[in-house]
Design an enzyme around this catalytic site. Structure first.
Site, mmCIF file in Angstrom:
data_model
loop_
_atom_site.group_PDB
_atom_site.id
_atom_site.type_symbol
_atom_site.label_atom_id
_atom_site.label_comp_id
_atom_site.label_asym_id
_atom_site.label_seq_id
_atom_site.Cartn_x
_atom_site.Cartn_y
_atom_site.Cartn_z
ATOM 1 N N CYS A 9 -0.365 -13.776 6.794
ATOM 2 C CA CYS A 9 -0.167 -15.135 6.573
ATOM 3 C C CYS A 9 0.487 -15.588 5.020
ATOM 4 C CB CYS A 9 -1.775 -15.665 6.237
ATOM 5 S SG CYS A 9 -2.952 -15.580 7.406
ATOM 6 N N ARG A 53 -0.080 -8.115 7.499
ATOM 7 C CA ARG A 53 0.025 -7.867 6.185
ATOM 8 C C ARG A 53 -0.373 -6.167 6.116
ATOM 9 N NH1 ARG A 53 2.302 -9.202 1.999
ATOM 10 N NH2 ARG A 53 1.467 -8.488 0.020
ATOM 11 N N LYS A 102 -12.737 -7.247 10.129
ATOM 12 C CA LYS A 102 -11.266 -7.102 9.974
ATOM 13 C C LYS A 102 -10.583 -6.392 8.933
ATOM 14 C CE LYS A 102 -7.359 -10.086 9.154
ATOM 15 N NZ LYS A 102 -7.072 -10.128 8.131
ATOM 16 N N ASN A 103 -11.098 -6.859 7.618
ATOM 17 C CA ASN A 103 -9.998 -6.153 6.474
ATOM 18 C C ASN A 103 -10.519 -4.930 6.160
ATOM 19 O OD1 ASN A 103 -8.490 -8.510 6.153
ATOM 20 N ND2 ASN A 103 -9.592 -9.360 4.442
ATOM 21 N N ASP A 122 -10.887 -16.088 1.141
ATOM 22 C CA ASP A 122 -10.786 -16.514 2.295
ATOM 23 C C ASP A 122 -12.005 -17.536 2.812
ATOM 24 O OD1 ASP A 122 -9.011 -14.548 2.302
ATOM 25 O OD2 ASP A 122 -10.525 -12.690 2.861
ATOM 26 N N ARG A 171 -5.694 -13.279 15.266
ATOM 27 C CA ARG A 171 -5.302 -12.065 14.295
ATOM 28 C C ARG A 171 -6.644 -11.687 13.675
ATOM 29 N NH1 ARG A 171 -1.965 -13.073 9.996
ATOM 30 N NH2 ARG A 171 -3.000 -11.238 9.151
ATOM 31 N N ARG A 195 3.143 -13.039 -2.097
ATOM 32 C CA ARG A 195 2.317 -11.881 -2.279
ATOM 33 C C ARG A 195 3.066 -10.482 -2.249
ATOM 34 N NH1 ARG A 195 -1.224 -12.381 3.261
ATOM 35 N NH2 ARG A 195 -2.785 -11.187 2.183
ATOM 36 N N PRO A 196 3.537 -10.293 -3.706
ATOM 37 C CA PRO A 196 4.077 -9.090 -3.950
ATOM 38 C C PRO A 196 3.263 -7.930 -3.586
ATOM 39 C CG PRO A 196 3.350 -10.324 -5.884
ATOM 40 C CD PRO A 196 2.859 -11.124 -4.756
ATOM 41 N N ILE A 197 4.078 -6.631 -3.437
ATOM 42 C CA ILE A 197 3.308 -5.292 -3.448
ATOM 43 C C ILE A 197 3.741 -4.434 -4.574
ATOM 44 C CG2 ILE A 197 2.803 -5.678 -0.987
ATOM 45 C CD1 ILE A 197 5.117 -3.530 -0.497
ATOM 46 N N ASP A 198 4.204 -4.998 -5.710
ATOM 47 C CA ASP A 198 4.556 -4.501 -6.857
ATOM 48 C C ASP A 198 3.487 -3.163 -7.455
ATOM 49 O OD1 ASP A 198 3.341 -7.099 -7.515
ATOM 50 O OD2 ASP A 198 3.571 -6.461 -9.748
HETATM 51 N N1 EPU Z 1 -1.040 -8.992 -6.223
HETATM 52 C C1 EPU Z 1 0.406 -8.776 -6.959
HETATM 53 N N2 EPU Z 1 0.850 -7.619 -6.643
HETATM 54 C C2 EPU Z 1 0.306 -6.712 -5.843
HETATM 55 C C3 EPU Z 1 -0.826 -7.068 -5.098
HETATM 56 C C4 EPU Z 1 -1.346 -8.285 -5.378
HETATM 57 O O1 EPU Z 1 0.390 -9.329 -7.834
HETATM 58 O O2 EPU Z 1 1.039 -5.781 -5.746
HETATM 59 C C5 EPU Z 1 -1.660 -10.375 -6.354
HETATM 60 C C6 EPU Z 1 -1.633 -11.270 -4.982
HETATM 61 O O3 EPU Z 1 -0.648 -11.821 -5.056
HETATM 62 C C7 EPU Z 1 -2.823 -12.034 -5.297
HETATM 63 C C8 EPU Z 1 -3.813 -10.724 -6.009
HETATM 64 O O4 EPU Z 1 -3.234 -10.025 -6.447
HETATM 65 O O5 EPU Z 1 -2.733 -13.122 -6.008
HETATM 66 C C9 EPU Z 1 -4.930 -10.494 -4.746
HETATM 67 O O6 EPU Z 1 -4.305 -9.764 -3.968
HETATM 68 P P1 EPU Z 1 -4.826 -8.437 -3.034
HETATM 69 O O7 EPU Z 1 -3.896 -7.408 -3.114
HETATM 70 O O8 EPU Z 1 -6.246 -8.164 -3.472
HETATM 71 O O9 EPU Z 1 -4.749 -8.968 -1.632
HETATM 72 P P2 EPU Z 1 -4.472 -8.315 -0.441
HETATM 73 O O10 EPU Z 1 -4.817 -6.867 -0.320
HETATM 74 O O11 EPU Z 1 -2.822 -8.509 0.258
HETATM 75 C C10 EPU Z 1 -6.610 -8.737 0.978
HETATM 76 C C11 EPU Z 1 -7.001 -9.354 2.158
HETATM 77 C C12 EPU Z 1 -6.735 -10.767 2.210
HETATM 78 C C13 EPU Z 1 -7.665 -11.559 1.006
HETATM 79 C C14 EPU Z 1 -7.285 -10.848 -0.170
HETATM 80 C C15 EPU Z 1 -7.967 -11.036 -1.406
HETATM 81 C C16 EPU Z 1 -6.466 -7.671 3.731
HETATM 82 C C17 EPU Z 1 -5.644 -7.186 4.811
HETATM 83 N N3 EPU Z 1 -6.212 -8.922 3.186
HETATM 84 O O12 EPU Z 1 -5.137 -9.318 0.700
HETATM 85 O O13 EPU Z 1 -7.509 -11.401 3.291
HETATM 86 O O14 EPU Z 1 -7.299 -12.904 1.037
HETATM 87 O O15 EPU Z 1 -7.137 -9.495 -0.202
HETATM 88 O O16 EPU Z 1 -9.649 -10.863 -1.159
HETATM 89 O O17 EPU Z 1 -7.359 -7.017 3.400
HETATM 90 C C18 EPU Z 1 -7.578 -13.016 5.079
HETATM 91 O O18 EPU Z 1 -8.320 -12.207 5.741
HETATM 92 O O19 EPU Z 1 -7.641 -14.140 5.434
HETATM 93 C C19 EPU Z 1 -6.734 -12.457 3.922
HETATM 94 C C20 EPU Z 1 -5.740 -12.987 3.526
#
Ligand code: EPU
Length: 419
Positions: free
Chosen positions: A117, A93, A23-24, A305, A397, A122-125
């Site tokens: 979720c 997401r 999925k991811n 996860d 999902r 979950r910021p995107i900074d």
């Molecule tokens: N983070 C920040 N700023 C950012 C981006 C991330 O502070 O700009 C923090 C997040 O808040 C978190 C950490 O960095 O504490 C890691 O987040 P990451 O960006 O790696 O996660 P993501 O890309 O939003 C993906 C998977 C998640 C999985 C995480 C961690 C996808 C679509 N989602 O999320 O999958 O938990 O990586 O491995 O690929 C799931 O499949 O259930 C799921 C939530």
């Protein structure tokens, strides 16, 4: 009317189950395909709601999308860059990957804040920081991002946290940038290698994916290609945990065992009987397991996860177990639902303490997020009586045909409609 899942517990599972495509990875590969100049065929696409949402977004962008069995053919030849402000953006997401892809292709993207979720903030900074380092201007107003650049230029970007999403998004934005981009402290998850492989198959020049330094040399053109998605390591892990909880013998196929070593070694430490093959894992009933402590970490550490499904297994293990989530400190909503079913779990900041073993009883519970849903399905299989899970759209999902796969293994599971 929404679906609810009902599970009659107490039936032991047996047989073989094939894991679907990741999925991811899929949710990154689909947006990445828009960067190509011709049709991209992605094979092994799981049948999940997130894929339907991303296909809907592709159609808004005037991409041609054809679904054939497990193949998705995305033809961006007649694509038009459109503002992405529709409701579907907030359903998941991964819609944020259109930021990097459209910025990379057109130098302009306008889109709503993505959803997904709730696991705490979950910021995107870091994504934004990466786009800015490449020379883009970013504005956020009334829930919408506008990101634009005349010409993106390669840059050195250090990620404060090794974020999966930021690493892939920056990679996509940088493929057409002038010169060299270096992402340092990049995430190393297998899904990042898969996204880089697809982009390279399209003609990109990306090196180092899977290590913490990724180098992208900008190119002028990308073309269509064929790509096969890696197996879903989280779905594989979910079935392995389920097998350790309630199977006599279950073979999980289409697995890359290396991707889930943190889980399999943890289960072996708990006493599970696993036979690890080249692309499959056989789990045999090993009787009662003992509790353990788990701390989630970025790959290759224990995946956040999988901590939720593992928690259900820990309710059946001897002794006290502690689960600490260092990625999402609020990813513990499943614990309240498991408590409702009889689990003995105490919560403190970013941690759950599970005392086992405790019998579980069927009850009405809610899948508050995708992996909470997986934890509850396992609990339902173990429980005495019938468990009723609501908000199953979260499960749909990310898990391809979970009911069908479970029925084939001897699980008693069905859906009903509820208001
Ligand atoms: N983070 C920040 N700023 C950012 C981006 C991330 O502070 O700009 C923090 C997040 O808040 C978190 C950490 O960095 O504490 C890691 O987040 P990451 O960006 O790696 O996660 P993501 O890309 O939003 C993906 C998977 C998640 C999985 C995480 C961690 C996808 C679509 N989602 O999320 O999958 O938990 O990586 O491995 O690929 C799931 O499949 O259930 C799921 C939530």
């Amino acid at each position: 009317m929404r679906d609810i899942i009902k599970i009659e517990g107490g039936h032991r599972l047996n047989g073989e189950v094939r894991v679907s495509g990741s999925k991811n990875a899929t949710v990154a590969l689909i947006p990445a395909a828009v960067l190509a100049g011709g049709p991209v065929t992605i094979s092994g696409v799981p049948e999940i709601a997130d894929v339907n949402s991303l296909s809907e977004i592709l159609r808004m962008l005037n991409c041609d999308v054809t679904e054939k069995a497990e193949h998705l053919i995305i033809d961006p030849t007649n694509m038009k860059n459109t503002d992405l402000d529709a409701e579907v953006i907030t359903k998941l997401r991964a819609s944020y990957y259109f930021m990097g892809a459209l910025l990379g292709k057109y130098g302009y993207v306008r889109m709503k804040m993505p959803g997904g979720c709730y696991l705490g903030p979950r910021p995107i900074d870091l994504h934004i920081k990466g786009f800015e380092a490449l020379g883009a201007k970013v504005e956020y107003e009334k829930g919408c991002y506008t990101i634009q650049a005349d010409q993106l230029k390669g840059a050195k970007i250090f990620l404060d946290i090794s974020s999966v999403g930021a690493t892939i998004n920056i990679m996509m934005a940088a493929v057409y940038a002038k010169g060299r981009t270096v992402i340092e402290n990049a995430a190393k998850e297998p899904e990042i290698i898969d996204a880089a492989t697809l982009l390279n198959n399209m003609g990109a020049n990306i090196k180092g994916a899977g290590t913490n330094v990724i180098t992208i040399e900008g190119v002028e053109e990308l073309h269509g290609c064929y790509h096969e998605i890696i197996p879903d390591r989280i779905e594989a892990g979910t079935f392995i945990i389920m097998a350790a909880a309630c199977a006599d013998e279950m073979k999980i196929t289409n697995v890359i065992p290396k991707h889930i070593e943190a889980l399999t070694s943890k289960l072996q430490e708990m006493g599970a009987d696993l036979e690890i093959g080249i692309d499959s894992i056989l789990v045999r009933n090993a009787g009662r397991l003992h509790g353990t402590d788990v701390t989630t970490k970025p790959y290759p550490g224990f995946a956040t996860d999988l901590q939720q499904p593992l928690t259900t297994l820990l309710t059946q293990a001897d002794g006290i177990s502690e689960v600490t989530d260092t990625i999402y400190s609020e990813r513990f909503k499943h614990c309240q639902e498991l408590q409702r079913m009889g689990a003995n779990i105490e919560l403190s900041n970013g941690k759950s303490v599970i005392k086992g073993p405790t019998p579980l009883y069927g009850d009405k519970v809610t899948a508050t997020d995708l992996r909470c849903g997986a934890a509850l399905v396992i609990a339902g299989l173990l429980a005495d009586g019938v468990t009723e899970i609501s908000d199953v759209y979260h499960i749909d999902r990310g898990y391809d045909n979970i009911d069908g796969k479970l029925k084939a293994l001897g699980g008693v599971i069905w859906r009903e409609k509820a208001e």
